[in-house]
Motif scaffolding. Sequence first.
Motif, PDB file in Angstrom:
ATOM      1  N   ILE A   1       6.058  -7.882  -1.499  1.00  8.91           N
ATOM      2  CA  ILE A   1       6.158  -6.503  -1.363  1.00  8.91           C
ATOM      3  C   ILE A   1       7.689  -6.199  -0.901  1.00  8.91           C
ATOM      4  O   ILE A   1       8.435  -7.122  -0.501  1.00  8.91           O
ATOM      5  CB  ILE A   1       4.994  -5.762  -0.197  1.00  8.91           C
ATOM      6  CG1 ILE A   1       5.272  -6.518   1.096  1.00  8.91           C
ATOM      7  CG2 ILE A   1       3.683  -6.166  -0.736  1.00  8.91           C
ATOM      8  CD1 ILE A   1       4.395  -5.904   2.257  1.00  8.91           C
ATOM      9  N   GLN A   2       7.675  -4.732  -1.020  1.00 12.07           N
ATOM     10  CA  GLN A   2       9.068  -4.439  -0.584  1.00 12.07           C
ATOM     11  C   GLN A   2       9.226  -3.569   0.752  1.00 12.07           C
ATOM     12  O   GLN A   2       8.068  -2.752   0.994  1.00 12.07           O
ATOM     13  CB  GLN A   2       9.549  -3.330  -1.698  1.00 12.07           C
ATOM     14  CG  GLN A   2       9.967  -3.776  -2.943  1.00 12.07           C
ATOM     15  CD  GLN A   2      10.093  -2.770  -4.053  1.00 12.07           C
ATOM     16  OE1 GLN A   2       9.695  -1.519  -3.918  1.00 12.07           O
ATOM     17  NE2 GLN A   2      10.855  -3.221  -5.153  1.00 12.07           N
ATOM     18  N   LEU A   3      10.049  -3.616   1.412  1.00  9.21           N
ATOM     19  CA  LEU A   3      10.240  -2.855   2.770  1.00  9.21           C
ATOM     20  C   LEU A   3      11.207  -2.147   2.548  1.00  9.21           C
ATOM     21  O   LEU A   3      12.460  -2.419   1.908  1.00  9.21           O
ATOM     22  CB  LEU A   3      10.874  -3.921   3.693  1.00  9.21           C
ATOM     23  CG  LEU A   3      11.414  -3.329   5.357  1.00  9.21           C
ATOM     24  CD1 LEU A   3      10.201  -2.573   5.695  1.00  9.21           C
ATOM     25  CD2 LEU A   3      12.058  -4.464   6.167  1.00  9.21           C
TER      26      LEU A   3
ATOM     27  N   ALA B   1       6.815  -9.125   3.023  1.00 12.25           N
ATOM     28  CA  ALA B   1       8.035  -8.779   2.402  1.00 12.25           C
ATOM     29  C   ALA B   1       9.229  -9.643   2.555  1.00 12.25           C
ATOM     30  O   ALA B   1      10.052  -9.589   1.614  1.00 12.25           O
ATOM     31  CB  ALA B   1       8.507  -7.413   3.507  1.00 12.25           C
TER      32      ALA B   1
ATOM     33  N   THR C   1       2.418   2.201   5.560  1.00 13.14           N
ATOM     34  CA  THR C   1       2.806   1.496   6.854  1.00 13.14           C
ATOM     35  C   THR C   1       1.763   0.798   7.284  1.00 13.14           C
ATOM     36  O   THR C   1       0.596   0.844   6.663  1.00 13.14           O
ATOM     37  CB  THR C   1       3.214   2.699   8.051  1.00 13.14           C
ATOM     38  OG1 THR C   1       1.829   3.469   8.251  1.00 13.14           O
ATOM     39  CG2 THR C   1       4.152   3.724   7.491  1.00 13.14           C
TER      40      THR C   1
ATOM     41  N   TYR D   1       6.413   0.198   3.536  1.00 12.39           N
ATOM     42  CA  TYR D   1       6.165  -1.068   2.538  1.00 12.39           C
ATOM     43  C   TYR D   1       5.674  -0.424   1.447  1.00 12.39           C
ATOM     44  O   TYR D   1       4.800   0.513   1.256  1.00 12.39           O
ATOM     45  CB  TYR D   1       5.324  -1.937   3.070  1.00 12.39           C
ATOM     46  CG  TYR D   1       5.652  -2.743   4.305  1.00 12.39           C
ATOM     47  CD1 TYR D   1       6.443  -3.662   4.485  1.00 12.39           C
ATOM     48  CD2 TYR D   1       4.991  -2.191   5.624  1.00 12.39           C
ATOM     49  CE1 TYR D   1       6.877  -4.260   5.684  1.00 12.39           C
ATOM     50  CE2 TYR D   1       5.676  -2.824   6.758  1.00 12.39           C
ATOM     51  CZ  TYR D   1       6.686  -3.745   6.835  1.00 12.39           C
ATOM     52  OH  TYR D   1       6.834  -4.402   7.816  1.00 12.39           O
TER      53      TYR D   1
ATOM     54  N   LEU E   1       2.256  -7.881   6.447  1.00  8.38           N
ATOM     55  CA  LEU E   1       3.239  -6.999   5.927  1.00  8.38           C
ATOM     56  C   LEU E   1       4.688  -7.646   5.934  1.00  8.38           C
ATOM     57  O   LEU E   1       5.338  -7.870   4.809  1.00  8.38           O
ATOM     58  CB  LEU E   1       3.126  -5.754   6.266  1.00  8.38           C
ATOM     59  CG  LEU E   1       1.684  -4.768   5.744  1.00  8.38           C
ATOM     60  CD1 LEU E   1       1.915  -3.578   6.619  1.00  8.38           C
ATOM     61  CD2 LEU E   1       1.953  -4.907   4.235  1.00  8.38           C
TER      62      LEU E   1
END
Length: 185
Positions: free
Chosen positions: A152-154, A147, A124, A176, A143
Motif C-alpha cells: 500500500i502507499q503512504l 506500506a 487512515t 494510506y 498498515l
Amino acid sequence: TTQMVVPDPHCAGKPGTHNKHIFSHHRKCRPSNETMRSNHHTSLTTSLLVLGGALAGSLTTYIFLSRKRVKNQPDPETDHQVTRTLIWNCVGNALSASLLYIGDKLKLYKTLSECCAEDGSFVTSTQLSSETGLNERWLREWLAHQASVGIIQLLPPASSASDDERQTESDSSLRYRLPKAAAEV
C-alpha cells in the motif's frame, strides 16, 4: 526374385506387420502407412526434444562459463554476513507472508479496496478501524508494515496542512491508499 526371411523381434506382434520381416518391396510385407506415419511422428518428436535439450544445456553451460566473476564477491564459506543476511531475509519474508495472510483473512484488503475505489481516496487507521471493528493500534501497525514493503502507499500529508500541523500529525491520522493494481491481485 529371391527373398530373404529374417526373424525381427521389433516387428513381432505389432499391428500392420508380420512376425517375420521380409527384405523386399512387396506391399504386404511392410508396415502399414499409418504405422509408418506414427513411427515417423514419434521419432521426429523425440529427435526435436533431444535436440532442444542439448541446445538448452549448451546455452546454459556457455552462459555459466562466460559470465564474469565479480571481484570482491563475498565467499559464503567464510563471510558470516552473507549467512546473516540470508537468514534475516527469510525471517522478514515469513513475517510479510503472515501479515499478508492476516490481511486476507480479516478482509482488510477488501475493505481498503472499497475505501480507495475512487481516485484520490485514502484511509487512515482510525477510519479502517471504524469500518472493520478491529483495534486501531493493531491496524496502524499492520498498515505501516504494508506500506514499508510497498503493498500500500503512504500518502504525503495534505497540502493544506501547515508545517506545524504536519509535525504534530499523529500516527493515527497518516493516510494510506491501496493502489488499484494491488486491489486487483
